[in-house]
Scaffold this motif. Sequence first.
Motif, PDB file in Angstrom:
ATOM      1  N   PHE A 310     -11.914  -2.415   2.985  1.00 34.61           N
ATOM      2  CA  PHE A 310     -10.980  -3.001   2.007  1.00 34.61           C
ATOM      3  C   PHE A 310     -11.697  -4.161   1.334  1.00 34.61           C
ATOM      4  O   PHE A 310     -12.466  -4.886   1.963  1.00 34.61           O
ATOM      5  CB  PHE A 310      -9.709  -3.506   2.688  1.00 34.61           C
ATOM      6  N   SER A 352      -5.769  -3.447  -8.674  1.00 34.04           N
ATOM      7  CA  SER A 352      -4.628  -3.445  -7.746  1.00 34.04           C
ATOM      8  C   SER A 352      -3.753  -2.219  -7.945  1.00 34.04           C
ATOM      9  O   SER A 352      -3.488  -1.788  -9.074  1.00 34.04           O
ATOM     10  CB  SER A 352      -3.770  -4.697  -7.969  1.00 34.04           C
ATOM     11  N   SER A 356      -2.678  -1.459  -2.065  1.00 35.47           N
ATOM     12  CA  SER A 356      -3.515  -2.650  -1.892  1.00 35.47           C
ATOM     13  C   SER A 356      -2.694  -3.920  -2.125  1.00 35.47           C
ATOM     14  O   SER A 356      -2.915  -4.937  -1.454  1.00 35.47           O
ATOM     15  CB  SER A 356      -4.727  -2.607  -2.819  1.00 35.47           C
ATOM     16  N   SER A 391     -14.961  -1.358  -6.952  1.00 33.39           N
ATOM     17  CA  SER A 391     -14.131  -0.347  -6.314  1.00 33.39           C
ATOM     18  C   SER A 391     -14.595   1.049  -6.693  1.00 33.39           C
ATOM     19  O   SER A 391     -14.653   1.961  -5.860  1.00 33.39           O
ATOM     20  CB  SER A 391     -12.663  -0.553  -6.712  1.00 33.39           C
ATOM     21  N   ARG A 397     -10.771   0.815  -1.366  1.00 36.57           N
ATOM     22  CA  ARG A 397      -9.489   0.289  -1.836  1.00 36.57           C
ATOM     23  C   ARG A 397      -9.615  -1.207  -2.085  1.00 36.57           C
ATOM     24  O   ARG A 397     -10.182  -1.950  -1.267  1.00 36.57           O
ATOM     25  CB  ARG A 397      -8.390   0.557  -0.807  1.00 36.57           C
ATOM     26  N   THR A 398      -9.061  -1.675  -3.221  1.00 39.46           N
ATOM     27  CA  THR A 398      -9.281  -3.050  -3.666  1.00 39.46           C
ATOM     28  C   THR A 398      -8.014  -3.627  -4.264  1.00 39.46           C
ATOM     29  O   THR A 398      -7.203  -2.907  -4.858  1.00 39.46           O
ATOM     30  CB  THR A 398     -10.415  -3.100  -4.715  1.00 39.46           C
ATOM     31  N   VAL A 399      -7.851  -4.935  -4.126  1.00 43.73           N
ATOM     32  CA  VAL A 399      -6.792  -5.660  -4.816  1.00 43.73           C
ATOM     33  C   VAL A 399      -7.438  -6.803  -5.583  1.00 43.73           C
ATOM     34  O   VAL A 399      -8.361  -7.459  -5.099  1.00 43.73           O
ATOM     35  CB  VAL A 399      -5.734  -6.201  -3.819  1.00 43.73           C
TER      36      VAL A 399
END
Length: 433
Positions: A310, A352, A356, A391, A397-399
């Motif tokens: 993450f 996002s 996430s 990402s 998975r990224t925010v």
Amino acid sequence: MNAKEQVQDLLNFIDASPSPWHAVATLEQRLQQFDFVRLHEAEQWSLVPGGRYYVIRDGSSIIAFVAGSKPLSDTGFKILGAHTDSPGLRVKPNAIGLLDGVIRVGVEVYGGPILATFTDRDLSLAGRVSYKADDGAIASRLCRFDQPLLRLPNLAIHMNRNVNDEGLKLNKQLELPLLLTTFAEEQLPPAYFYQLLQQATAIDKERVLSWELQVYDTQKGVFWGPSEEFFADSQLDNLASCHAGLSALLDENSLNAEATSVCAFFDHEEIGSESHKGADGCFLPDVLERMSRAVGEDRDGYQRALARSFMISADMAHAYQPNFPNAYEPDHKVMINRGPVIKVNANQRYTSESLSEAMFMEWCRQAEVGWQQYSHRTDIACGSTIGPMLSARLGVRTVDIGNPMWAMHSARESAGVYDHIDLIKVLRCFFAG
């Protein structure tokens, strides 16, 4: 440290880091205080569980990590991404020009600064100088002029009567050169500049070959507000996120976590990140894969690690400024000192998505910190940051998040004391959980 002490530490960090090269040098000093070991890309790596390491590429991008106690393929990477550069002015190769008896420094616009905010300020230069060393090799050294060296004086209102109605508009070629000094006949302008570089670096001017210098504001960071609840400084975008990430990584629980924790801080975000040391290059994928191989994972193990990873992409966010209500999406006004901001954009300018976002909200709950959600006005072009490109490159998975601030890309930006403390708390939960 209490809240004010932590933010004063941030201000000290920024004031010691007037260029991306200085920022990485400051980060390196702090890492070494916690026994982090530097790895070099041209050498073989040997890592141990719990080991603390960092890698620098070209002086202005750095990746620091703590090897987790459990196998990478079981835990994945916990990655915090941010950037070391800020928009502003960079010195041109032929730096010195003479016009009507005044020596000026020619500059080029880097990224998207608010140019008017650089006028009438106490400016100086910082960056790095490349030179020929005693052994004949090409080397580089940090360069910083501590004293105010330059100025961009405004035109008097008597000669620009419409400035308060139409705003200050500067021609980037003709009106941005910075005033350095008046010309003396015994001083040839190019030689005078090389002499200044020698004074700042202790490098013989005959050995100086080239430089990368940026303009910076010499005014120190300060607290402001009736309860000193705000602070102002240059380069909050995005050195504040770098400081928060490093502070969280150096927490005792983060240093002893089961998963491998990574802080990746890149240069060139403000100009698109497409470089050998930018976030859209190979730096982070290279380092992550080499980390995986150094702890005994094969290609399949590395891919499984990425699938369990993450990333938090941390970059500052636009706080609501009530004097300009029409600049904001009315249902997504984010406020100073009300918590970190989750940034959302349907066109993936921010990476996002619901899962996430929910995961970041959970870390906020664990840290007992509030959060806010930001969406840009639909009829105004939205900015972006390193989250989407990283990402996409990694499949992680990224925010995209960031703390709210006023006057983004100004020479003097402002943010909230409690937001900075809250972001550190959340990132500690992220790394240690």
